[in-house]
Enzyme design. Structure first.
Site, PDB file in Angstrom:
ATOM      1  N   SER A  61      42.959  54.533  39.220  1.00 35.22           N
ATOM      2  CA  SER A  61      42.869  53.801  40.481  1.00 35.22           C
ATOM      3  C   SER A  61      42.996  54.769  41.644  1.00 35.22           C
ATOM      4  O   SER A  61      43.690  55.800  41.528  1.00 35.22           O
ATOM      5  CB  SER A  61      43.996  52.762  40.574  1.00 35.22           C
ATOM      6  OG  SER A  61      44.056  52.206  41.878  1.00 35.22           O
ATOM      7  N   TYR A  66      52.851  50.953  39.926  1.00 33.77           N
ATOM      8  CA  TYR A  66      51.446  50.858  39.491  1.00 33.77           C
ATOM      9  C   TYR A  66      50.718  52.179  39.763  1.00 33.77           C
ATOM     10  O   TYR A  66      50.025  52.707  38.884  1.00 33.77           O
ATOM     11  CB  TYR A  66      50.762  49.700  40.230  1.00 33.77           C
ATOM     12  CG  TYR A  66      49.265  49.628  40.031  1.00 33.77           C
ATOM     13  CD1 TYR A  66      48.731  49.074  38.868  1.00 33.77           C
ATOM     14  CD2 TYR A  66      48.387  50.115  40.994  1.00 33.77           C
ATOM     15  CE1 TYR A  66      47.347  49.008  38.680  1.00 33.77           C
ATOM     16  CE2 TYR A  66      47.019  50.046  40.814  1.00 33.77           C
ATOM     17  CZ  TYR A  66      46.499  49.493  39.660  1.00 33.77           C
ATOM     18  OH  TYR A  66      45.134  49.430  39.477  1.00 33.77           O
TER      19      TYR A  66
HETATM   20  P1  NAP Z   1      41.965  41.555  36.385  1.00 34.40           P
HETATM   21  O1  NAP Z   1      40.826  40.881  37.083  1.00 34.40           O
HETATM   22  O2  NAP Z   1      43.366  41.159  36.764  1.00 34.40           O
HETATM   23  O3  NAP Z   1      41.760  41.385  34.802  1.00 34.40           O
HETATM   24  C1  NAP Z   1      42.717  41.956  33.962  1.00 34.40           C
HETATM   25  C2  NAP Z   1      42.234  41.876  32.538  1.00 34.40           C
HETATM   26  O4  NAP Z   1      43.185  42.572  31.709  1.00 34.40           O
HETATM   27  C3  NAP Z   1      42.158  40.452  32.011  1.00 34.40           C
HETATM   28  O5  NAP Z   1      41.085  40.404  31.107  1.00 34.40           O
HETATM   29  C4  NAP Z   1      43.497  40.282  31.299  1.00 34.40           C
HETATM   30  O6  NAP Z   1      43.455  39.325  30.239  1.00 34.40           O
HETATM   31  C5  NAP Z   1      43.677  41.676  30.722  1.00 34.40           C
HETATM   32  N1  NAP Z   1      45.060  42.029  30.426  1.00 34.40           N
HETATM   33  C6  NAP Z   1      46.147  41.970  31.224  1.00 34.40           C
HETATM   34  N2  NAP Z   1      47.235  42.409  30.569  1.00 34.40           N
HETATM   35  C7  NAP Z   1      46.833  42.722  29.310  1.00 34.40           C
HETATM   36  C8  NAP Z   1      47.481  43.206  28.172  1.00 34.40           C
HETATM   37  N3  NAP Z   1      48.806  43.449  28.163  1.00 34.40           N
HETATM   38  N4  NAP Z   1      46.744  43.417  27.048  1.00 34.40           N
HETATM   39  C9  NAP Z   1      45.431  43.159  27.016  1.00 34.40           C
HETATM   40  N5  NAP Z   1      44.743  42.710  28.088  1.00 34.40           N
HETATM   41  C10 NAP Z   1      45.446  42.495  29.215  1.00 34.40           C
HETATM   42  O7  NAP Z   1      41.896  43.153  36.574  1.00 34.40           O
HETATM   43  P2  NAP Z   1      40.729  44.088  37.173  1.00 34.40           P
HETATM   44  O8  NAP Z   1      40.855  44.074  38.662  1.00 34.40           O
HETATM   45  O9  NAP Z   1      39.434  43.790  36.542  1.00 34.40           O
HETATM   46  O10 NAP Z   1      41.272  45.527  36.713  1.00 34.40           O
HETATM   47  C11 NAP Z   1      40.815  46.159  35.533  1.00 34.40           C
HETATM   48  C12 NAP Z   1      41.316  47.583  35.540  1.00 34.40           C
HETATM   49  O11 NAP Z   1      40.865  48.258  36.707  1.00 34.40           O
HETATM   50  C13 NAP Z   1      42.842  47.698  35.547  1.00 34.40           C
HETATM   51  O12 NAP Z   1      43.247  48.787  34.748  1.00 34.40           O
HETATM   52  C14 NAP Z   1      43.152  47.977  37.009  1.00 34.40           C
HETATM   53  O13 NAP Z   1      44.375  48.639  37.172  1.00 34.40           O
HETATM   54  C15 NAP Z   1      41.955  48.823  37.400  1.00 34.40           C
HETATM   55  N6  NAP Z   1      41.697  48.819  38.844  1.00 34.40           N
HETATM   56  C16 NAP Z   1      41.370  47.674  39.507  1.00 34.40           C
HETATM   57  C17 NAP Z   1      41.150  47.717  40.884  1.00 34.40           C
HETATM   58  C18 NAP Z   1      40.795  46.488  41.694  1.00 34.40           C
HETATM   59  O14 NAP Z   1      40.796  46.564  42.933  1.00 34.40           O
HETATM   60  N7  NAP Z   1      40.469  45.378  41.087  1.00 34.40           N
HETATM   61  C19 NAP Z   1      41.275  48.938  41.564  1.00 34.40           C
HETATM   62  C20 NAP Z   1      41.609  50.067  40.848  1.00 34.40           C
HETATM   63  C21 NAP Z   1      41.816  50.013  39.493  1.00 34.40           C
HETATM   64  P3  NAP Z   1      43.664  37.728  30.519  1.00 34.40           P
HETATM   65  O15 NAP Z   1      42.378  37.229  31.102  1.00 34.40           O
HETATM   66  O16 NAP Z   1      43.930  37.174  29.164  1.00 34.40           O
HETATM   67  O17 NAP Z   1      44.809  37.616  31.475  1.00 34.40           O
END
Ligand code: NAP
Length: 252
Positions: free
Chosen positions: A143, A157
């Protein structure tokens, strides 16, 4: 059985869901892992199957070793693992470090860091040339927070993603002779549910005027970078971290 299996942890929503759908279009059989939202995972699988692709939804917490073993066993039933996307990740409610509980820190590092290590371990044990594997690719999700630090809100985080940066470089060096490439994508502000689960549902709207491109990124834009790094098109990239942040944490 296929020789093009991909595991996308956290594939039920957000960046993971977009990656799973794009991966199926690229011909991968997809393991769509999720933590709790079976309905969202089933919807991703249905969308893939509707276009003739192959996918299975597998429940499991990446921070729990037995669950990780079950996720990889599901992949083994589809064929040969080619790609692991260590995408599952969580944030927590905004907090200063002075107020962070041990339980919060343990959850954060267990899912975001230990989960990625456990999944990588299982992937390496299947992909490594010296273990009879065919090589492969691991793509981690870091991130922009790793560079910015997240002061006053989520230093935990940010630090967990800093660990992923170092993990990416170290593991890439460790397995370069095993036919395994290890890379990472570093998103900026991306429009997904993560901001709601982090207790900041207005974060994207509030940040938008301050973003270099004056807009957030989409899950699909990040997914395209992940799929490229995973593909043979990126055959000379390892240890690389690709910013997909619209210039955030790069441009002044
Ligand atoms: P999100 O929309 O909150 O989705 C999270 C996903 O991870 C969901 O499918 C959730 O499953 C799953 N999950 C959560 N805890 C888990 C666990 N313990 N074991 C297995 N699966 C788990 O997140 P996102 O924004 O797409 O982020 C994805 C990745 O990108 C993350 O690593 C995040 O840190 C990184 N990221 C995101 C952003 C941003 O702005 N969105 C920026 C930088 C980095 P459920 O559906 O079952 O809850």
């Amino acid at each position: 059985m296929t020789d093009k299996v991909i595991i996308v942890t956290g594939g039920s929503r957000g960046i993971g869901a977009a990656t799973a759908i794009l991966a199926a279009k690229a011909g991968y059989a997809v393991v769509v892992n999720y933590a709790a939202n079976a309905e969202a995972a089933a919807a991703v699988v249905a969308e893939i199957e509707a276009t003739g692709g192959r996918a299975v939804a597998v429940a499991g917490d990446v921070g729990v070793e037995a669950d990780v073993m079950a996720i990889f066993a599901a992949a083994d039933r589809l064929g040969t693992l080619a790609v692991l996307v260590n995408n599952a990740g969580v944030v927590d409610l905004p907090s200063s470090v002075a107020d962070m509980s041990e339980a919060r820190l343990e959850r954060m590092f267990r899912i975001n860091v230990i989960g990625s290590f456990l999944c990588a371990r299982e992937a390496i044990n299947r992909m490594a040339l010296s273990k009879g594997g065919k090589g492969g690719a691991i793509v981690n999700l870091t991130s922009a927070a790793a560079k910015l630090g997240g002061p006053g809100q989520f230093v935990d985080y940010a630090a967990s993603k800093g660990a992923i940066d170092t993990f990416t470089v170290g593991l890439a060096k460790e397995v370069v002779g095993e036919g395994i490439r290890v890379t990472a994508v570093r998103p900026g502000i991306i429009e997904t549910d993560i901001h709601v689960s982090g207790g900041t549902p207005d974060r994207v709207a509030e940040m938008t005027p301050n973003l270099p491109m004056k807009r957030p990124g989409t899950a699909e834009e990040v997914a395209k970078a992940i799929l490229w790094l995973a593909s043979p098109e990126a055959s000379y990239s390892t240890g690389a971290i690709l910013d997909v942040s619209g210039g955030r944490a790069i441009l002044p």
